[in-house]
Design a protein around this motif. Structure first.
Motif, PDB file in Angstrom:
ATOM      1  N   VAL A   1     -24.069  82.177  53.317  1.00 55.34           N
ATOM      2  CA  VAL A   1     -24.508  81.366  52.182  1.00 55.34           C
ATOM      3  C   VAL A   1     -25.709  80.505  52.573  1.00 55.34           C
ATOM      4  O   VAL A   1     -26.659  80.345  51.796  1.00 55.34           O
ATOM      5  CB  VAL A   1     -23.348  80.486  51.663  1.00 55.34           C
ATOM      6  N   ALA A   2     -25.693  79.965  53.789  1.00 54.57           N
ATOM      7  CA  ALA A   2     -26.841  79.180  54.250  1.00 54.57           C
ATOM      8  C   ALA A   2     -28.091  80.060  54.353  1.00 54.57           C
ATOM      9  O   ALA A   2     -29.194  79.638  53.980  1.00 54.57           O
ATOM     10  CB  ALA A   2     -26.533  78.550  55.603  1.00 54.57           C
TER      11      ALA A   2
ATOM     12  N   GLY B   1     -28.012  72.101  55.031  1.00 56.35           N
ATOM     13  CA  GLY B   1     -27.069  71.136  54.468  1.00 56.35           C
ATOM     14  C   GLY B   1     -25.794  71.800  54.001  1.00 56.35           C
ATOM     15  O   GLY B   1     -24.692  71.262  54.178  1.00 56.35           O
ATOM     16  N   SER B   2     -25.927  72.994  53.408  1.00 53.34           N
ATOM     17  CA  SER B   2     -24.757  73.752  52.974  1.00 53.34           C
ATOM     18  C   SER B   2     -23.846  74.081  54.151  1.00 53.34           C
ATOM     19  O   SER B   2     -22.626  73.891  54.092  1.00 53.34           O
ATOM     20  CB  SER B   2     -25.210  75.046  52.284  1.00 53.34           C
ATOM     21  N   ALA B   3     -24.442  74.575  55.240  1.00 56.68           N
ATOM     22  CA  ALA B   3     -23.658  74.926  56.425  1.00 56.68           C
ATOM     23  C   ALA B   3     -22.988  73.693  57.030  1.00 56.68           C
ATOM     24  O   ALA B   3     -21.792  73.717  57.368  1.00 56.68           O
ATOM     25  CB  ALA B   3     -24.553  75.604  57.460  1.00 56.68           C
ATOM     26  N   ALA B   4     -23.742  72.613  57.165  1.00 54.04           N
ATOM     27  CA  ALA B   4     -23.193  71.384  57.753  1.00 54.04           C
ATOM     28  C   ALA B   4     -22.061  70.823  56.902  1.00 54.04           C
ATOM     29  O   ALA B   4     -21.030  70.358  57.419  1.00 54.04           O
ATOM     30  CB  ALA B   4     -24.297  70.344  57.910  1.00 54.04           C
ATOM     31  N   ARG B   5     -22.237  70.870  55.586  1.00 58.49           N
ATOM     32  CA  ARG B   5     -21.216  70.339  54.675  1.00 58.49           C
ATOM     33  C   ARG B   5     -19.935  71.182  54.761  1.00 58.49           C
ATOM     34  O   ARG B   5     -18.833  70.643  54.821  1.00 58.49           O
ATOM     35  CB  ARG B   5     -21.773  70.341  53.254  1.00 58.49           C
ATOM     36  N   ALA B   6     -20.090  72.510  54.776  1.00 57.92           N
ATOM     37  CA  ALA B   6     -18.916  73.382  54.837  1.00 57.92           C
ATOM     38  C   ALA B   6     -18.146  73.187  56.144  1.00 57.92           C
ATOM     39  O   ALA B   6     -16.915  73.090  56.148  1.00 57.92           O
ATOM     40  CB  ALA B   6     -19.342  74.840  54.685  1.00 57.92           C
ATOM     41  N   ILE B   7     -18.876  73.118  57.257  1.00 57.01           N
ATOM     42  CA  ILE B   7     -18.215  72.910  58.549  1.00 57.01           C
ATOM     43  C   ILE B   7     -17.562  71.531  58.601  1.00 57.01           C
ATOM     44  O   ILE B   7     -16.402  71.382  59.006  1.00 57.01           O
ATOM     45  CB  ILE B   7     -19.226  73.079  59.698  1.00 57.01           C
TER      46      ILE B   7
END
Length: 229
Positions: free
Chosen positions: A84-85, A124-130
């Motif tokens: 997704v990222a 930001g998407s990756a950091a938020r999901a993790i």
């Protein structure tokens, strides 16, 4: 939402959409490959240190097996986040292609998202999901121990996260970045449904490879049809 799905499915063969699929999938593979190489070197270094400390010879096969196992686990756990990222970096091209075919007036009024902004949103998407999933990991473990809906909780959380990511990919073309929080507040319900469908697609083998691109196309239809409602 069903119509948005089939419209998006019918546009997967368009050249701009296929190009994004190819680029995002290549980037996903590159990131996993880079992580695998770093992991391999790190585990071999660790094995050498342990072998030296124990006075034994270094075989190397333990590090190789561990690398394969960790990569397989990482693919299973992190594919959704990385894919997704990666799509987020190129999502503007998918959204523009869908708008050009189905919403030409909106396409003409939209502003292209700079690559730096798209990359920042993808990171930001990756950091938020993790971060969110790590924060909620005690809850997942508690539900697992008690036998109550761990998978359901994980699905709901990640549907919410994905709905935000997909919605932002479209909305940022039509409003200032600072206006996104207010827009998210008005569209929680349909973004969650969108995220739930996308999360479900990500769970299906082989279909999950195209799910992020399909989700970005669906998000475009959901955004513009929501504005008309």
């Amino acid at each position: 939402m069903i119509q948005a799905f089939f419209l998006s499915l019918g546009q997967l063969s368009d050249r701009p959409v296929l190009a994004v699929f190819a680029k995002s999938f290549a980037l996903t593979l590159l990131l996993f490959a880079a992580g695998g190489v770093g992991l391999w070197y790190g585990l071999h270094g660790l094995e050498a240190v342990v072998a030296s400390w124990m006075g034994a010879g270094e075989s190397g096969w333990l590090a190789d097996v561990a690398t394969v196992l960790v990569l397989a686990l990482a693919w299973w756990l992190l594919f959704r986040i990385v894919a997704v990222a990666a799509v987020g970096v190129f999502a503007d091209e998918v959204v523009a292609a869908v708008e050009a075919r189905h919403y030409p007036d909106a396409h003409d009024a939209a502003h292209d998202v700079p690559l730096a902004r798209s990359a920042a949103m993808g990171l930001g998407s990756a950091a938020r999901a993790i971060g969110v999933n790590l924060l909620l990991s005690p809850l997942y473990l508690l539900l697992l121990v008690t036998g109550v809906g761990t998978a359901l909780a994980f699905f709901i959380v990640n549907a919410w996260l994905l709905g935000r990511d997909l919605g932002d990919m479209v909305a940022v073309r039509h409003m200032p970045y600072s206006a996104l929080p207010a827009w998210r507040g008005r569209t929680r319900g349909r973004r969650f449904v969108l995220g739930a469908i996308g999360t479900g697609l990500l769970l299906i083998p082989f279909v999950n490879l195209a799910a992020p691109v399909l989700g970005a196309a669906m998000a475009t239809h959901v955004y513009h049809r929501g504005r008309r409602a």
